[in-house]
Design a protein around this motif. Structure first.
Motif, mmCIF file in Angstrom:
data_model
loop_
_atom_site.group_PDB
_atom_site.id
_atom_site.type_symbol
_atom_site.label_atom_id
_atom_site.label_comp_id
_atom_site.label_asym_id
_atom_site.label_seq_id
_atom_site.Cartn_x
_atom_site.Cartn_y
_atom_site.Cartn_z
ATOM 1 N N UNK A 180 -35.277 63.309 -115.707
ATOM 2 C CA UNK A 180 -35.473 63.931 -117.008
ATOM 3 C C UNK A 180 -36.414 65.132 -116.952
ATOM 4 N N UNK A 181 -37.309 65.178 -115.972
ATOM 5 C CA UNK A 181 -38.236 66.309 -115.817
ATOM 6 C C UNK A 181 -38.316 66.653 -114.335
ATOM 7 N N UNK A 182 -37.932 67.875 -113.982
ATOM 8 C CA UNK A 182 -37.950 68.256 -112.573
ATOM 9 C C UNK A 182 -38.704 69.562 -112.379
ATOM 10 N N UNK A 183 -39.234 69.717 -111.177
ATOM 11 C CA UNK A 183 -39.707 70.994 -110.693
ATOM 12 C C UNK A 183 -38.675 71.564 -109.741
ATOM 13 N N UNK A 184 -38.843 72.826 -109.383
ATOM 14 C CA UNK A 184 -37.912 73.476 -108.463
ATOM 15 C C UNK A 184 -38.697 74.160 -107.347
ATOM 16 N N UNK A 185 -38.325 73.867 -106.114
ATOM 17 C CA UNK A 185 -38.829 74.607 -104.965
ATOM 18 C C UNK A 185 -37.800 75.698 -104.660
ATOM 19 N N UNK B 53 -28.583 83.485 -100.147
ATOM 20 C CA UNK B 53 -29.917 83.948 -99.800
ATOM 21 C C UNK B 53 -31.042 83.251 -100.528
ATOM 22 N N UNK B 54 -30.704 82.318 -101.416
ATOM 23 C CA UNK B 54 -31.727 81.630 -102.212
ATOM 24 C C UNK B 54 -31.407 80.136 -102.239
ATOM 25 N N UNK B 55 -32.354 79.333 -101.765
ATOM 26 C CA UNK B 55 -32.174 77.887 -101.736
ATOM 27 C C UNK B 55 -33.167 77.242 -102.695
ATOM 28 N N UNK B 56 -32.671 76.348 -103.525
ATOM 29 C CA UNK B 56 -33.521 75.635 -104.472
ATOM 30 C C UNK B 56 -33.408 74.140 -104.231
ATOM 31 N N UNK B 57 -34.538 73.461 -104.392
ATOM 32 C CA UNK B 57 -34.571 72.010 -104.250
ATOM 33 C C UNK B 57 -35.251 71.412 -105.477
ATOM 34 N N UNK B 58 -34.530 70.619 -106.263
ATOM 35 C CA UNK B 58 -35.162 69.958 -107.411
ATOM 36 C C UNK B 58 -35.941 68.726 -106.976
ATOM 37 N N UNK B 59 -37.067 68.484 -107.624
ATOM 38 C CA UNK B 59 -37.857 67.294 -107.333
ATOM 39 C C UNK B 59 -38.444 66.763 -108.627
ATOM 40 N N UNK B 60 -38.581 65.447 -108.688
ATOM 41 C CA UNK B 60 -39.085 64.809 -109.898
ATOM 42 C C UNK B 60 -40.577 65.069 -110.064
ATOM 43 N N UNK B 61 -40.994 65.276 -111.302
ATOM 44 C CA UNK B 61 -42.414 65.342 -111.648
ATOM 45 C C UNK B 61 -42.637 64.417 -112.846
ATOM 46 N N UNK B 62 -43.837 63.866 -113.001
ATOM 47 C CA UNK B 62 -44.092 62.999 -114.155
ATOM 48 C C UNK B 62 -43.890 63.747 -115.468
ATOM 49 N N UNK B 63 -43.208 63.112 -116.397
ATOM 50 C CA UNK B 63 -42.958 63.739 -117.684
ATOM 51 C C UNK B 63 -42.342 62.745 -118.650
ATOM 52 N N UNK B 64 -41.938 63.240 -119.816
ATOM 53 C CA UNK B 64 -41.298 62.380 -120.813
ATOM 54 C C UNK B 64 -39.972 62.995 -121.232
ATOM 55 N N UNK B 65 -39.175 62.209 -121.936
ATOM 56 C CA UNK B 65 -37.906 62.720 -122.438
ATOM 57 C C UNK B 65 -38.172 63.750 -123.527
ATOM 58 N N UNK C 64 -42.680 73.998 -115.032
ATOM 59 C CA UNK C 64 -43.128 74.369 -116.378
ATOM 60 C C UNK C 64 -43.513 73.201 -117.261
ATOM 61 N N UNK C 65 -43.217 71.976 -116.822
ATOM 62 C CA UNK C 65 -43.614 70.789 -117.574
ATOM 63 C C UNK C 65 -44.045 69.703 -116.609
ATOM 64 N N UNK D 168 -34.549 72.626 -116.252
ATOM 65 C CA UNK D 168 -35.454 71.659 -115.630
ATOM 66 C C UNK D 168 -35.763 70.447 -116.502
ATOM 67 N N UNK D 169 -35.467 70.523 -117.793
ATOM 68 C CA UNK D 169 -35.537 69.348 -118.673
ATOM 69 C C UNK D 169 -34.692 69.643 -119.897
ATOM 70 N N UNK D 170 -34.598 68.683 -120.801
ATOM 71 C CA UNK D 170 -33.744 68.844 -121.975
ATOM 72 C C UNK D 170 -34.522 69.248 -123.215
#
Length: 295
Positions: free
Chosen positions: A174-179, A145-157, A191-192, A84-86
């Motif tokens: 650079x920073x994502x959440x996962x549905x 059986x499992x679908x994930x969707x990444x979405x941007x959340x505010x964060x830093x490198x 997580x960030x 989800x980030x580096x």
């Protein structure tokens, strides 16, 4: 859907190797439970698993989770790893997963570019570990059986990518959440996160479970504990407490809410602390290593 917590701590874990703060001392003495660095595993059936973030502690985490053990001479039920980030505490574990057993590695183009630029990650055989690029707001299926969707959340490198100036609430790859979704449940894993704007709250409406960034209680946790001067904001994390903190901003969610990625200096780690009582009164839980949240 099966959801297991592999690690609940922020970078450095609990106890952190070089820290003698109250929480770390109590973890060493067995008065509070130790935590490895943050990662979870999800599965649609308890057989095929997806690991979210490869923490530096991943070898110990996999060893402590029987459902993730090899089922043959050279085997793994881990079919995919998603990053989800580096940050080091989310990519360093990839170096452990290099012993010629295949899985799919998913990340945004930005995160893949970071891995590509650091040739130490070439120890992962691309013939066995294909690097699959995920796009913001585009669902993908790492296992049936499992679908994930990444979405941007505010964060830093990541810290090692910082330049002379640093954007602390950048929104992008650079920073994502996962549905995470199956036929019955929706789980959000973040997580960030550096801020909770209204558009992000709207995205979380209707979820069943939230695993959210719990790095700091107050913005100045490290200064309060004399362990450093960096604020939560400077590290790219918003506090739990306060009018703009995660407890207040997420109070409208009708979901099970758990904090993960908890820093070793956070006072909520003390079971009898007023901060822990306030958190519980607001309907929040603290994730624990080895915890099976679902089913």
């Amino acid at each position: 859907m099966y959801v297991k917590v592999l690690g609940a701590a922020a970078g450095g874990g609990l106890p952190q190797w070089n820290c003698g703060c109250l929480n770390c001392a109590d973890a060493r003495a067995g008065r509070i439970a130790p935590m490895t660095q943050s990662s979870i595993a999800v599965s649609p059936d308890g057989e095929d698993w997806v690991v979210l973030n490869a923490s530096p502690d991943i070898r110990a985490q996999l060893a402590a989770t029987p459902g993730l053990h090899p089922r043959g001479l050279r085997d793994t039920p881990v079919k995919a790893v998603i990053v989800t980030n580096a940050d080091v505490d989310h990519i360093a574990g990839l170096l452990t997963l290099r012993e010629k057993t295949g899985f799919d590695l998913y990340a945004t183009a930005y995160i893949h570019a970071t891995l590509h630029a650091n040739r130490v990650f070439d120890v992962m055989d691309r013939g066995l570990i294909p690097r699959r690029t995920i796009a913001l707001d585009t669902p993908f299926t790492p296992v049936p059986g499992l679908t994930l969707t990444p979405f941007a959340v505010p964060g830093k490198v990541a810290l090692f990518l910082e330049g002379d100036s640093v954007g602390l609430q950048e929104v992008g790859e650079q920073t994502v959440g996962l549905m995470i979704e199956d036929d019955m449940r929706r789980v959000a894993y973040i997580p960030g996160c550096a801020a909770l704007p209204d558009w992000l709250l709207d995205r979380l409406d209707g979820i069943d479970l939230l695993l959210f960034d719990g790095t700091v209680w107050e913005n100045d946790d490290m200064a309060r504990t004399c362990t450093g001067q960096k604020s939560g904001a400077r590290m790219g994390h918003l506090p739990m407490q306060g009018a703009e903190g995660s407890i207040a901003r997420l109070s409208r969610l009708n979901a099970r809410k758990m904090f993960i990625h908890i820093n070793n200096t956070n006072p909520v780690l003390q079971p009898d602390s007023p901060e822990r009582a306030a958190l519980a009164a607001a309907g929040w839980e603290i994730a624990q290593d080895g915890q099976e949240i679902m089913p």
